[in-house]
Design an enzyme around this catalytic site. Structure first.
Site, PDB file in Angstrom:
ATOM      1  N   ARG A   1      11.271   3.843   3.077  1.00  0.00           N
ATOM      2  CA  ARG A   1      10.932   2.924   4.164  1.00  0.00           C
ATOM      3  C   ARG A   1      12.174   2.110   4.474  1.00  0.00           C
ATOM      4  O   ARG A   1      12.906   1.688   3.566  1.00  0.00           O
ATOM      5  CB  ARG A   1       9.796   1.997   3.770  1.00  0.00           C
ATOM      6  CG  ARG A   1       9.623   0.868   4.773  1.00  0.00           C
ATOM      7  CD  ARG A   1       8.380   0.097   4.566  1.00  0.00           C
ATOM      8  NE  ARG A   1       7.218   0.916   4.882  1.00  0.00           N
ATOM      9  CZ  ARG A   1       5.981   0.453   4.904  1.00  0.00           C
ATOM     10  NH1 ARG A   1       5.747  -0.811   4.625  1.00  0.00           N
ATOM     11  NH2 ARG A   1       4.969   1.225   5.196  1.00  0.00           N
TER      12      ARG A   1
ATOM     13  N   HIS B   1       5.372   6.242  11.386  1.00  0.00           N
ATOM     14  CA  HIS B   1       4.829   6.102  10.041  1.00  0.00           C
ATOM     15  C   HIS B   1       3.911   7.297   9.806  1.00  0.00           C
ATOM     16  O   HIS B   1       2.682   7.158   9.773  1.00  0.00           O
ATOM     17  CB  HIS B   1       4.062   4.774   9.949  1.00  0.00           C
ATOM     18  CG  HIS B   1       3.760   4.330   8.550  1.00  0.00           C
ATOM     19  ND1 HIS B   1       3.959   5.139   7.447  1.00  0.00           N
ATOM     20  CD2 HIS B   1       3.262   3.161   8.074  1.00  0.00           C
ATOM     21  CE1 HIS B   1       3.587   4.480   6.360  1.00  0.00           C
ATOM     22  NE2 HIS B   1       3.170   3.282   6.714  1.00  0.00           N
TER      23      HIS B   1
ATOM     24  N   ARG C   1       0.806  -1.217   0.000  1.00  0.00           N
ATOM     25  CA  ARG C   1       0.000   0.000   0.000  1.00  0.00           C
ATOM     26  C   ARG C   1       0.843   1.273   0.000  1.00  0.00           C
ATOM     27  O   ARG C   1       0.601   2.187  -0.789  1.00  0.00           O
ATOM     28  CB  ARG C   1      -0.891   0.061   1.254  1.00  0.00           C
ATOM     29  CG  ARG C   1      -2.293  -0.330   1.046  1.00  0.00           C
ATOM     30  CD  ARG C   1      -2.871  -0.828   2.347  1.00  0.00           C
ATOM     31  NE  ARG C   1      -2.035  -1.913   2.827  1.00  0.00           N
ATOM     32  CZ  ARG C   1      -2.136  -3.160   2.379  1.00  0.00           C
ATOM     33  NH1 ARG C   1      -3.032  -3.462   1.499  1.00  0.00           N
ATOM     34  NH2 ARG C   1      -1.331  -4.095   2.826  1.00  0.00           N
ATOM     35  N   THR C   2       1.808   1.347   0.880  1.00  0.00           N
ATOM     36  CA  THR C   2       2.494   2.627   1.033  1.00  0.00           C
ATOM     37  C   THR C   2       3.266   2.976  -0.232  1.00  0.00           C
ATOM     38  O   THR C   2       3.174   4.089  -0.741  1.00  0.00           O
ATOM     39  CB  THR C   2       3.431   2.583   2.259  1.00  0.00           C
ATOM     40  OG1 THR C   2       2.678   2.179   3.394  1.00  0.00           O
ATOM     41  CG2 THR C   2       4.040   3.940   2.516  1.00  0.00           C
TER      42      THR C   2
ATOM     43  N   LYS D   1      25.284  -4.435  -1.588  1.00  0.00           N
ATOM     44  CA  LYS D   1      26.746  -4.471  -1.756  1.00  0.00           C
ATOM     45  C   LYS D   1      27.469  -3.853  -0.578  1.00  0.00           C
ATOM     46  O   LYS D   1      28.683  -3.720  -0.591  1.00  0.00           O
ATOM     47  CB  LYS D   1      27.133  -3.707  -3.021  1.00  0.00           C
ATOM     48  CG  LYS D   1      26.531  -4.234  -4.294  1.00  0.00           C
ATOM     49  CD  LYS D   1      26.905  -3.313  -5.446  1.00  0.00           C
ATOM     50  CE  LYS D   1      26.175  -3.692  -6.722  1.00  0.00           C
ATOM     51  NZ  LYS D   1      26.301  -2.651  -7.747  1.00  0.00           N
TER      52      LYS D   1
END
Lengths: 304, 138
Positions: A101, A129, A51-52, A80
Site C-alpha cells: 500500500r 484497491h 483491515r487490509t 532515509k
C-alpha cells in the site's frame, strides 16, 4: 510473472474462480492450513491500514506461510530517502509475494518493474484497491447469488474513493448493473470513469441526496470522506458529514437492501445501523480474509 | 537553399496552418546544421491553408511526437530529388517521456528515474492518460 495492479488485470472467469475458491476456504479454512508452508508474504505498507494489512497477514498465516514487512513509511528505508523501486527490489529477495500500500497513485505499477516476485496492490492513494473489490464482489455474490442484474448506490467520496473506482470497473463487466452515484458536487466520480460508463452504455444517475436513491437500491456502498486525501483541511471539515446513514433513513429502503462499507467508518454509518440485518459490512470484513487467501494461493501457483 | 528541390532530406507536409513553429521547436530543428525551411500558410486543396517544413538532410524524426502534435502530417522522405516514401501519421498509442503527469498524487512526481508513459485511451477525444495514475493529460 503476474501482478495484480488493477481489478481489470483479472478476467471475469478468473474472478469467478477466485470467488469459488474463497467460498470453499470460508467453508473449510483448515483444509488449506498447510498449503503455503515455507512461503513468505511481505506486507509493505507505506500508509496506515488495519483491515487490509491484517487480513493479508491473517490470510497468509491461515495458509501456513510466514509474513514480514512494515506498517508505515517511517519504519522503512524510504524514511532515509530510498526509492520505492529499490525498496521493492530488496524485499523481493526476502519474500515470495508482496502486498503493498502506498499513498502515491500508480506506486504498484512502478514497483512491478523492479520486483522479482508478484506484487499485489493493496491500495494506491485515491486510485485503486483491487483486493477490496474482490472482497466486495465476494460479499455481493454471496448475498445476491451472482454479479449482474442489480442497482447499486455508491455514496460519499466518489472522487478519491479508490474502492469505488475499482468496484465500478469490476461491475461494468456484468450485465444489468445500474449505478446510482450519490455525492456532493466536489466529490463526484472522476470524469474518466463517468466517460467509461457513458461510452459503454452503462446506466447511471448522479444524485446529491441519499434519500432520493435509497428506495431503489439492491445494494448501498457507503464510503468515508477521507481526511488524508485533502490538501485543504477546511474542505474536509465542510464535507465530512455530508452523508450519515441512520435507522430513520433506512426505513426508506427495501427490506432486501444490503449495506456495504469497505471500512473504516467515521460518522457516515450510525452505529445504531449495525444491528439491522441489512448491514453486512462486518461480514464483508470476514470475506476479506478468505478472498486474500484465494488470491495468494492462485498467484503463487502461477508464479511457481 | 532552393525550397522547391531537396536532393536528400525530409518534407513535413499537411501541417495544420500555424503549427510549423511549434513543430520546429519540439523536434529541435533549430539545432540542425543543415538548411531548414518553414513555409507558413500555403494554399492547399485539402486543407485550405497548411504549413510545410523542408529539412535538407535525412534525420531521425520521432514520429510519435509528431503524430501527437499533429496527426494529419505527411512525412515525405526525399532521395535523389524524388519522394521515395510517404508516411501518414496517426495518434500514437503510447508516448514515452513526451508528456509529464501533472497529478501531484502520482508516483511519477516523487519516484526518481521513472519513465513518463501515457496511453491513448480515447482516440476520438484525443485523450491520453498517465499509465501510473490514469490522470488525463490536460
Amino acid at each position: 510473472m503476474r501482478h495484480l495492479i488493477n481489478i481489470t488485470d483479472l478476467t471475469p472467469d478468473e474472478i469467478e474462480d477466485l470467488l469459488n475458491l474463497a467460498d470453499a476456504m470460508r467453508a473449510n479454512p483448515r483444509d488449506w492450513g498447510e498449503s503455503q508452508r515455507g512461503r513468505i508474504l511481505a506486507t509493505l505498507f507505506f500508509e496506515p491500514s488495519t483491515r487490509t494489512r491484517l487480513s493479508f497477514e491473517s490470510a497468509m498465516l491461515s495458509l501456513g506461510g510466514g509474513v514480514l514487512g512494515f506498517s508505515s513509511a517511517d519504519s522503512s528505508s524510504s524514511a532515509k530517502g530510498e526509492s520505492l523501486q529499490d525498496t521493492v527490489r530488496t524485499v523481493s529477495c526476502y519474500a515470495d509475494i508482496i502486498a503493498m500500500r502506498h499513498p502515491k497513485e500508480g506506486a504498484p505499477m512502478a514497483a512491478q518493474y523492479t520486483s522479482e516476485v508478484p506484487i499485489i496492490n493493496a491500495g494506491d492513494g485515491g486510485h485503486n484497491h483491487p483486493t477490496q473489490t474482490l472482497t466486495d464482489l465476494m460479499t455481493i455474490r454471496r448475498e445476491h447469488g451472482h454479479l449482474g442484474d442489480m442497482t447499486i448506490g455508491l455514496c460519499g467520496d466518489l472522487k478519491f474513493g479508490r474502492t469505488v473506482h475499482s468496484l465500478i470497473l469490476a461491475l461494468i463487466r456484468y450485465p444489468g448493473v445500474r449505478f446510482l452515484l450519490i455525492s456532493p458536487p466536489e466529490l463526484r466520480l472522476p470524469e474518466y470513469l463517468l466517460n467509461t460508463l457513458r461510452d459503454q452504455g452503462i446506466p447511471f444517475e448522479e444524485h446529491q441526496a441519499m434519500e432520493e436513491a435509497l428506495p431503489r437500491l439492491d445494494f448501498l456502498y457507503m464510503t468515508r470522506v477521507q481526511k488524508e486525501r485533502f490538501f485543504n483541511e477546511a474542505d474536509y471539515v465542510r464535507l465530512k458529514d455530508t452523508y450519515i446513514l441512520t435507522p430513520e433513513k433506512l426505513r426508506l429502503a427495501s427490506p432486501a437492501l444490503r449495506v456495504l462499507h469497505p471500512l473504516p467508518r467515521v460518522n457516515e454509518i450510525s452505529t445504531q445501523v449495525d444491528a439491522d440485518p441489512r448491514a453486512i459490512y462486518f461480514d464483508q470484513v470476514r470475506n476479506g480474509r478468505y478472498v486474500r487467501m484465494a488470491l495468494i494461493t492462485r498467484m503463487l501457483e502461477d508464479f511457481a | 537553399m532552393n525550397i522547391d528541390s531537396i536532393k536528400r532530406g525530409i518534407v513535413l507536409d499537411h501541417i495544420t496552418a500555424g503549427r510549423c513553429m511549434e513543430i520546429y521547436r519540439t523536434l529541435h530543428l533549430d539545432q540542425l546544421e543543415c538548411s531548414v525551411a518553414l513555409i507558413h500558410n500555403v494554399k492547399s486543396v485539402l486543407m485550405g491553408r497548411k504549413d510545410i517544413i523542408k529539412i535538407d538532410e535525412d534525420i531521425d524524426i520521432d514520429l510519435d511526437v509528431l503524430g501527437y502534435i499533429d496527426p494529419g502530417i505527411t512525412v515525405n522522405i526525399i532521395v535523389d530529388g524524388e519522394i521515395t516514401e510517404k508516411k501518414h501519421l496517426a495518434l500514437p498509442e503510447r508516448l514515452e517521456n513526451v508528456l509529464t503527469c501533472k497529478n501531484p498524487r502520482c508516483i511519477t512526481t516523487s519516484e526518481r528515474g521513472l519513465t513518463q508513459v501515457f496511453r491513448l485511451t480515447d482516440p476520438a477525444r484525443r485523450i491520453y492518460r498517465c499509465l501510473y495514475c490514469d490522470a488525463e493529460q490536460k
